[in-house]
Design an enzyme around this catalytic site. Structure first.
Site, PDB file in Angstrom:
ATOM      1  N   LYS A  36     -44.929   6.427 -22.295  1.00 20.16           N
ATOM      2  CA  LYS A  36     -45.222   7.303 -23.439  1.00 20.16           C
ATOM      3  C   LYS A  36     -46.497   6.897 -24.163  1.00 20.16           C
ATOM      4  CE  LYS A  36     -41.670   7.061 -26.024  1.00 20.16           C
ATOM      5  NZ  LYS A  36     -41.023   7.183 -27.331  1.00 20.16           N
ATOM      6  N   ARG A 110     -34.656  11.179 -33.593  1.00 21.60           N
ATOM      7  CA  ARG A 110     -33.841  10.499 -32.589  1.00 21.60           C
ATOM      8  C   ARG A 110     -32.446  11.107 -32.502  1.00 21.60           C
ATOM      9  NH1 ARG A 110     -36.433   5.997 -30.684  1.00 21.60           N
ATOM     10  NH2 ARG A 110     -37.818   4.926 -32.139  1.00 21.60           N
ATOM     11  N   ARG A 149     -42.945  -7.553 -16.704  1.00 24.33           N
ATOM     12  CA  ARG A 149     -43.940  -7.978 -17.700  1.00 24.33           C
ATOM     13  C   ARG A 149     -43.893  -9.486 -17.943  1.00 24.33           C
ATOM     14  NH1 ARG A 149     -45.465  -4.396 -22.221  1.00 24.33           N
ATOM     15  NH2 ARG A 149     -44.863  -6.158 -23.493  1.00 24.33           N
ATOM     16  N   ARG A 182     -40.648 -12.110 -22.030  1.00 19.71           N
ATOM     17  CA  ARG A 182     -40.058 -11.967 -23.361  1.00 19.71           C
ATOM     18  C   ARG A 182     -38.577 -11.605 -23.231  1.00 19.71           C
ATOM     19  NH1 ARG A 182     -44.692  -8.093 -25.714  1.00 19.71           N
ATOM     20  NH2 ARG A 182     -46.084  -9.655 -26.620  1.00 19.71           N
ATOM     21  N   ARG A 193     -31.079  -1.386 -23.869  1.00 18.35           N
ATOM     22  CA  ARG A 193     -31.971  -0.466 -24.591  1.00 18.35           C
ATOM     23  C   ARG A 193     -31.898   0.920 -23.975  1.00 18.35           C
ATOM     24  NH1 ARG A 193     -37.514  -3.464 -24.171  1.00 18.35           N
ATOM     25  NH2 ARG A 193     -38.403  -1.617 -25.123  1.00 18.35           N
TER      26      ARG A 193
END
Ligand SMILES: [Zn+2]
Length: 243
Positions: A36, A110, A149, A182, A193
């Site tokens: 996004k 949301r 990542r 992380r 999530r």
């Protein structure tokens, strides 16, 4: 520069019978890791839209000490969620001052309640949504992207073991420091999530689908392909609008 935007807008629409034909009022939806942010950046440049990332915007309103910012801060200081009407107030202020040609809203709504409240608020400004852009990506792809990542411990340089690996495993190219994952990017966390996202967003997707506003994009494609598809869709919407 609100002044220049208004000037340009009146130039564009000088001979047009309808004042808002090319106004683009967009919402961006999609799971974390669907790209996004990249698309938002490109769309802002393409269409000169006012990009409204609500999280950032709230922090800015608080920092600037605007009336709504002060209100939002009261809730934040108490560790409470900022109520919808305060967030919508901040969005409307921004739309009125900077978003004459259109806006790209990210991070809000949301929930269906928030979407309904936003519709009503925009209607009071004589505005309405042009489209809702949903960038889809399947869970496994998102997990692969985000869990790949790595961040260096010294300067937070970002790498991705799949798409943008460092020259040497687990070492930052730029400062030689160690690369770590992380907590937010761990597979279990990413899956959680995604669950929260799906639970919150699926009713919203139905809501906009029923209003014939939803446009779907395949976030598993390359960023450039997704971008081309979005541009083509927006061009079609503008044509329909001018007929
Ligand atoms: Zn580094």
């Amino acid at each position: 520069m609100p002044g220049s935007r208004f000037l340009r807008r009146s130039e564009v629409h000088e001979n047009s019978p309808v004042a808002n034909v090319s106004e683009l009022n967009l919402i961006l939806l999609g799971p974390p890791g669907a790209g996004k942010g990249t698309q938002a950046e490109r769309l802002r440049e393409d269409f000169d839209l006012d990009y409204i990332a609500t999280g950032e915007m709230l922090r800015k309103a608080v920092a600037d000490g605007t009336e709504l910012g002060r209100k939002a801060k009261e809730y934040m200081d108490k560790g409470e969620l900022v109520p919808d009407e305060v967030i919508i107030g901040v969005i409307l202020e921004e739309v009125e001052s900077q978003g004459a040609d259109g806006f790209l809203l990210d991070g809000f709504p949301r929930t269906v309640d928030q979407a309904t409240a936003l519709d009503e608020a925009l209607a009071r400004l004589g505005r309405s949504l042009t489209a809702v852009l949903l960038i889809e990506a399947d869970d496994d792809e998102v997990v692969r992207r985000l869990s790949g990542r790595r961040v260096c411990v010294k300067n937070e340089h970002v790498y991705n073991v799949h798409t943008d690996p460092p020259k040497h495993d687990e070492v930052c190219d730029q400062d030689g420091s160690r690369l770590v994952q992380r907590d937010d990017d761990r597979e279990e966390t990413v899956r959680k999530r995604l669950e929260v996202y799906q639970r919150q967003t699926s009713p919203l997707v139905t809501f906009y689908e029923e209003r014939d506003l939803l446009k779907r994009f395949d976030g598993s494609r390359s960023p450039t392909e997704v971008h081309d598809h979005i541009r083509a869709t927006i061009a079609t919407l503008r044509l329909e609008d001018e007929l």
